[in-house]
Design a protein around this motif. Structure first.
Motif, PDB file in Angstrom:
ATOM      1  N   ASP A  69     -29.333  -1.193  29.581  1.00  0.00           N
ATOM      2  CA  ASP A  69     -30.742  -1.660  28.746  1.00  0.00           C
ATOM      3  C   ASP A  69     -31.590  -1.132  29.956  1.00  0.00           C
ATOM      4  O   ASP A  69     -31.005  -2.353  31.051  1.00  0.00           O
ATOM      5  CB  ASP A  69     -30.375  -2.286  27.753  1.00  0.00           C
ATOM      6  N   LYS A 119     -29.640   4.316  29.504  1.00  0.00           N
ATOM      7  CA  LYS A 119     -28.611   5.122  28.511  1.00  0.00           C
ATOM      8  C   LYS A 119     -28.757   6.003  27.273  1.00  0.00           C
ATOM      9  O   LYS A 119     -30.152   5.349  26.883  1.00  0.00           O
ATOM     10  CB  LYS A 119     -27.024   4.728  28.167  1.00  0.00           C
ATOM     11  N   ILE A 123     -29.711   4.737  18.855  1.00  0.00           N
ATOM     12  CA  ILE A 123     -29.296   3.688  17.726  1.00  0.00           C
ATOM     13  C   ILE A 123     -29.459   4.125  16.200  1.00  0.00           C
ATOM     14  O   ILE A 123     -31.025   3.494  15.920  1.00  0.00           O
ATOM     15  CB  ILE A 123     -29.513   2.353  18.226  1.00  0.00           C
ATOM     16  N   GLY A 142     -26.830  -8.339  21.990  1.00  0.00           N
ATOM     17  CA  GLY A 142     -25.920  -8.217  22.393  1.00  0.00           C
ATOM     18  C   GLY A 142     -25.342  -6.992  22.635  1.00  0.00           C
ATOM     19  O   GLY A 142     -25.851  -5.103  22.303  1.00  0.00           O
ATOM     20  N   MET A 143     -24.028  -7.014  22.638  1.00  0.00           N
ATOM     21  CA  MET A 143     -22.654  -5.367  22.975  1.00  0.00           C
ATOM     22  C   MET A 143     -21.663  -5.499  23.139  1.00  0.00           C
ATOM     23  O   MET A 143     -21.378  -6.441  23.249  1.00  0.00           O
ATOM     24  CB  MET A 143     -23.858  -4.545  24.373  1.00  0.00           C
ATOM     25  N   SER A 144     -21.070  -3.950  22.804  1.00  0.00           N
ATOM     26  CA  SER A 144     -19.715  -4.516  22.539  1.00  0.00           C
ATOM     27  C   SER A 144     -19.062  -5.300  23.531  1.00  0.00           C
ATOM     28  O   SER A 144     -17.988  -6.132  23.243  1.00  0.00           O
ATOM     29  CB  SER A 144     -18.713  -2.958  22.064  1.00  0.00           C
ATOM     30  N   ASN A 198     -24.674   3.325  17.422  1.00  0.00           N
ATOM     31  CA  ASN A 198     -24.737   3.557  18.298  1.00  0.00           C
ATOM     32  C   ASN A 198     -23.915   4.760  18.266  1.00  0.00           C
ATOM     33  O   ASN A 198     -23.610   5.504  18.302  1.00  0.00           O
ATOM     34  CB  ASN A 198     -23.589   3.297  19.591  1.00  0.00           C
ATOM     35  N   GLU A 201     -34.300 -12.847  16.386  1.00  0.00           N
ATOM     36  CA  GLU A 201     -33.560 -11.553  16.903  1.00  0.00           C
ATOM     37  C   GLU A 201     -32.743 -12.211  18.029  1.00  0.00           C
ATOM     38  O   GLU A 201     -33.247 -13.056  19.174  1.00  0.00           O
ATOM     39  CB  GLU A 201     -34.923 -10.897  17.111  1.00  0.00           C
ATOM     40  N   ARG A 202     -31.984 -11.450  18.119  1.00  0.00           N
ATOM     41  CA  ARG A 202     -30.964 -11.707  19.574  1.00  0.00           C
ATOM     42  C   ARG A 202     -29.912 -10.350  20.169  1.00  0.00           C
ATOM     43  O   ARG A 202     -30.678  -9.711  18.941  1.00  0.00           O
ATOM     44  CB  ARG A 202     -29.693 -12.602  19.088  1.00  0.00           C
ATOM     45  N   VAL A 235     -35.953 -10.855  22.475  1.00  0.00           N
ATOM     46  CA  VAL A 235     -34.911 -11.111  22.282  1.00  0.00           C
ATOM     47  C   VAL A 235     -34.522 -12.499  22.846  1.00  0.00           C
ATOM     48  O   VAL A 235     -33.230 -12.742  22.890  1.00  0.00           O
ATOM     49  CB  VAL A 235     -33.616  -9.837  22.752  1.00  0.00           C
ATOM     50  N   SER A 239     -28.403  -5.880  17.073  1.00  0.00           N
ATOM     51  CA  SER A 239     -27.902  -5.028  17.215  1.00  0.00           C
ATOM     52  C   SER A 239     -28.845  -3.207  17.520  1.00  0.00           C
ATOM     53  O   SER A 239     -27.875  -2.235  17.548  1.00  0.00           O
ATOM     54  CB  SER A 239     -26.900  -3.496  16.228  1.00  0.00           C
ATOM     55  N   ALA A 240     -29.910  -3.625  17.042  1.00  0.00           N
ATOM     56  CA  ALA A 240     -30.258  -2.573  17.311  1.00  0.00           C
ATOM     57  C   ALA A 240     -32.020  -2.968  17.148  1.00  0.00           C
ATOM     58  O   ALA A 240     -32.631  -4.079  16.973  1.00  0.00           O
ATOM     59  CB  ALA A 240     -31.220  -1.619  16.235  1.00  0.00           C
ATOM     60  N   PRO A 241     -33.106  -2.341  17.651  1.00  0.00           N
ATOM     61  CA  PRO A 241     -34.541  -2.868  18.650  1.00  0.00           C
ATOM     62  C   PRO A 241     -34.685  -3.016  16.859  1.00  0.00           C
ATOM     63  O   PRO A 241     -34.914  -2.109  15.612  1.00  0.00           O
ATOM     64  CB  PRO A 241     -35.111  -2.285  18.921  1.00  0.00           C
TER      65      PRO A 241
HETATM   66  P1  AMP Z   1     -22.821  -1.508  20.616  1.00  0.00           P
HETATM   67  O1  AMP Z   1     -22.221  -0.580  21.925  1.00  0.00           O
HETATM   68  O2  AMP Z   1     -22.512  -0.835  18.939  1.00  0.00           O
HETATM   69  O3  AMP Z   1     -22.461  -3.374  21.114  1.00  0.00           O
HETATM   70  O4  AMP Z   1     -24.446  -1.762  20.789  1.00  0.00           O
HETATM   71  C1  AMP Z   1     -25.113  -2.942  21.916  1.00  0.00           C
HETATM   72  C2  AMP Z   1     -26.526  -1.774  22.433  1.00  0.00           C
HETATM   73  O5  AMP Z   1     -27.316  -2.174  20.827  1.00  0.00           O
HETATM   74  C3  AMP Z   1     -27.513  -2.588  23.361  1.00  0.00           C
HETATM   75  O6  AMP Z   1     -26.885  -1.917  24.609  1.00  0.00           O
HETATM   76  C4  AMP Z   1     -28.630  -2.473  23.434  1.00  0.00           C
HETATM   77  O7  AMP Z   1     -29.225  -1.737  23.798  1.00  0.00           O
HETATM   78  C5  AMP Z   1     -29.024  -2.312  21.679  1.00  0.00           C
HETATM   79  N1  AMP Z   1     -28.728  -4.048  20.821  1.00  0.00           N
HETATM   80  C6  AMP Z   1     -28.540  -4.904  20.284  1.00  0.00           C
HETATM   81  N2  AMP Z   1     -29.503  -5.641  19.947  1.00  0.00           N
HETATM   82  C7  AMP Z   1     -30.993  -4.596  20.429  1.00  0.00           C
HETATM   83  C8  AMP Z   1     -32.042  -6.279  19.982  1.00  0.00           C
HETATM   84  N3  AMP Z   1     -32.173  -7.387  19.057  1.00  0.00           N
HETATM   85  N4  AMP Z   1     -32.492  -5.166  20.700  1.00  0.00           N
HETATM   86  C9  AMP Z   1     -32.640  -3.481  20.593  1.00  0.00           C
HETATM   87  N5  AMP Z   1     -31.627  -3.348  20.636  1.00  0.00           N
HETATM   88  C10 AMP Z   1     -30.516  -4.014  20.835  1.00  0.00           C
END
Ligand code: AMP
Ligand code: MLC
Length: 514
Positions: free
Chosen positions: A391, A408, A412, A303-305, A417, A300-301, A332, A279-281
């Motif tokens: 990203d 964008k 975070i 993803g996004m919504s 976000n 670490e993985r 990741v 969800s964040a770095p």
């Molecule tokens: P959300 O829109 O709340 O789903 O957030 C998605 C965003 O979280 C992604 O587009 C990335 O910018 C960030 N994100 C998710 N996982 C990671 C990660 N492991 N490392 C860096 N950024 C991440």
């Protein structure tokens, strides 16, 4: 009955003995039978409302097992679950309800006074409450309903969930995810992360976003694995649960908070099989400290919504997934099976190894588009069907993906976000404010937080604390800048664009220990 209804997939994984514990919450244990029967009651209750299949069920409630069962019931009934962060304030909630036009709105009993009028204004027909202590009108309405229910017949592309995400411009957009999007991702992760028959998930995250709702809940249920349920994350309790748990999922803030606990040791984590972050770095030093303190390497993985999970470091060497076992810190990992990922340059050209550009993705997990925003949807997809994640990253010679930044303008903070444009628009509407700029600053607890620089109108006297208080009335608390300062002007380049990089540099050490 429908083979495509995702609830059916989850239900098929329940253990044969339904009396076994499925969710161990602080107050009580819920059996697999409880999950099945209560979600059946709730699905039957939704059925009794006589709303068309595919109706939106908007839910803004505190985390509880009952709230999770309402989600399962919505899937069963063939409706569309619309989870809303409990931090959202009335302006934000109004927008979501106006935009999504839900048939049902469920809020916590404590918020009914202000949420109900918003729902009524937007024409919502059915407004109910659900408390985190089993109170509220939803459960009493469902209490007399039958404990069996056949999942509604849905097609794989039918919507299951809408998750609202903010954007760099304009208002939030509802990402539409289908039964097939969430099923395909859950199935892939079950194998990729090597879920085992004796796994027990420690569920510590909120359930109104992808991480807690999909990755965590689906991960456990599709494997028939029980969960130790935390209504709210607390580092001491989480570590104590590790004596019974095997899998933990968190945003980096949860890991840094646990690192501050002396109880975090090789012994207290010995029963654990897998720690997952996303969800964040995650900072390289957090990875290293965790490894030093526990002997475990966090997986670490990314993803996004809009896409659920896209890439992941490996759980272990597996020939089906390329055979590599190294969890490479700072990356990741690899695109998940079925996900095509490419890095694209400014002219749209596909870049090669180690070249930095925009990350684009395609796969069965990628959403269908934004709710009632065909133009926005079209903007975010390429002609050949790839989704532009926003990203910025690269792929190394071994295939590991690294995220190096974002195109964008996004902060975070603690895994949530925050779009500066949204905060700035609220700030600019406050009395006496001429203009403002919000930037991210590194923060030891939340990773990153917002800092606001505000220019007053001629002759206006602004108090930074008063501005912060005013924002707290209007915006979810995590979006409110942690520091605000008044300036005579904003730095601009020759084109007149605010030079946010200069502001970021100016505040880069503000919250960091010296
Ligand atoms: P959300 O829109 O709340 O789903 O957030 C998605 C965003 O979280 C992604 O587009 C990335 O910018 C960030 N994100 C998710 N996982 C990671 C990660 N492991 N490392 C860096 N950024 C991440
Ligand atoms: C709380 N606060 C935050 C904050 N959370 N500030 C900035 N960022 C955050 N994330 C503020 C509150 O406004 C309040 O400020 C103060 O901190 C204490 O609030 P709290 O409610 O007591 O905080 P706490 O419960 O400790 O919450 C912190 C947290 C929470 C880290 C546990 O933020 C959290 O659960 N984050 C996880 C988010 C998540 O699940 N993200 C997944 C998104 S899905 P004040 O001033 O009012 O005192 C996604 C896709 C993917 O991104 O890849 O997974």
């Amino acid at each position: 009955m429908s083979a495509h209804n995702f609830y059916q997939t989850l239900r098929a994984a329940f253990p044969a003995d339904l009396e076994r514990g499925a969710v161990f919450a602080a107050q009580r244990t819920y059996s697999w039978r409880d999950l099945d029967e209560t979600s059946a009651r709730l699905a039957n209750w939704l059925g009794s409302l006589n709303i068309p299949q595919g109706s939106r069920i908007a839910v803004q409630v505190e985390k509880s097992v009952e709230a999770m069962m309402l989600y399962l019931a919505t899937l069963r009934a063939g409706h569309v679950f619309l989870p809303l962060n409990t931090a959202y304030q009335s302006g934000e909630i109004s927008y979501f309800i106006e935009n999504a036009q839900p048939a049902v709105l469920v809020c916590s009993p404590a918020n009914r006074e202000w949420v109900e009028p918003l729902g009524q204004q937007a024409g919502v027909q059915h407004i109910y409450t659900l408390g985190d202590d089993g109170s509220g009108s939803v459960l009493s309405a469902a209490a007399q309903q039958p404990v069996t229910h056949s999942p509604a017949d849905v097609q794989p592309q039918d919507l299951a969930v809408i998750i609202y995400t903010s954007g760099t411009t304009g208002r939030s957009k509802g990402a539409m995810l289908s039964h097939e999007n969430i099923r395909s991702n859950a199935q892939v992760l079950q194998t990729y992360w090597g879920w085992q028959s004796d796994d027990v998930l420690i569920h510590a995250l909120p359930i109104f976003h992808v991480h807690g709702l999909f990755v965590a809940i689906h991960g456990a249920l599709i494997n028939g694995s029980p969960m130790i349920w935390m209504d709210k994350f607390d580092p001491k309790t989480a570590i104590a649960h590790m004596a019974q748990g095997t899998v933990f999922m968190g945003v980096p803030t949860l890991y840094t908070r646990m690192l501050a606990e002396p109880a975090l040791t090789p012994q207290s984590t010995a029963h654990m099989r897998l720690f997952i972050s996303g969800s964040a770095p995650m900072l390289v030093e957090t990875h290293q400290q965790w490894r030093d303190r526990t002997g475990h390497t966090i997986l670490e993985r990314y993803g996004m919504s809009e896409t659920v999970m896209l890439t992941s470091n490996p759980f272990q060497a597996d020939a089906r997934f390329g055979g590599r076992s190294e969890r490479r810190i700072g990356t990741v990992g690899f695109p998940l099976p079925g996900v095509s990922l490419r890095v694209v340059g400014d002219e749209g050209q596909v870049l090669g190894t180690e070249e930095i550009g925009g990350i684009q993705v395609k796969g069965p997990n990628v959403f269908a588009g934004y709710w009632q925003m065909p133009e926005k949807t079209a903007e975010e997809f390429t002609a050949d069907g790839f989704f532009k994640t926003g990203d910025v990253g690269k792929v190394d010679a071994d295939g590991y993906v690294t995220i190096v930044g974002r195109s964008k303008d996004l902060i975070i903070s603690g895994g949530y976000n925050v779009y500066p444009a949204e905060v700035e628009s609220y700030l600019n509407n406050l009395p006496g404010v001429a203009e403002s700029a919000v930037v991210g600053a590194p923060h030891p607890d939340f990773g990153e937080v917002g800092v606001a620089v505000v220019v007053p109108k001629a002759g206006a006297q602004l108090d930074p604390q008063a501005l912060i208080q005013a924002l707290k009335q209007k915006l979810a608390n995590y979006k409110v800048p942690k520091h605000c300062e008044i300036a005579t002007d904003l730095p601009r380049n020759t084109m007149g664009k605010v030079q946010k990089n200069l502001l970021r540099n100016a505040h880069s050490q503000r919250f960091m220990p010296s």
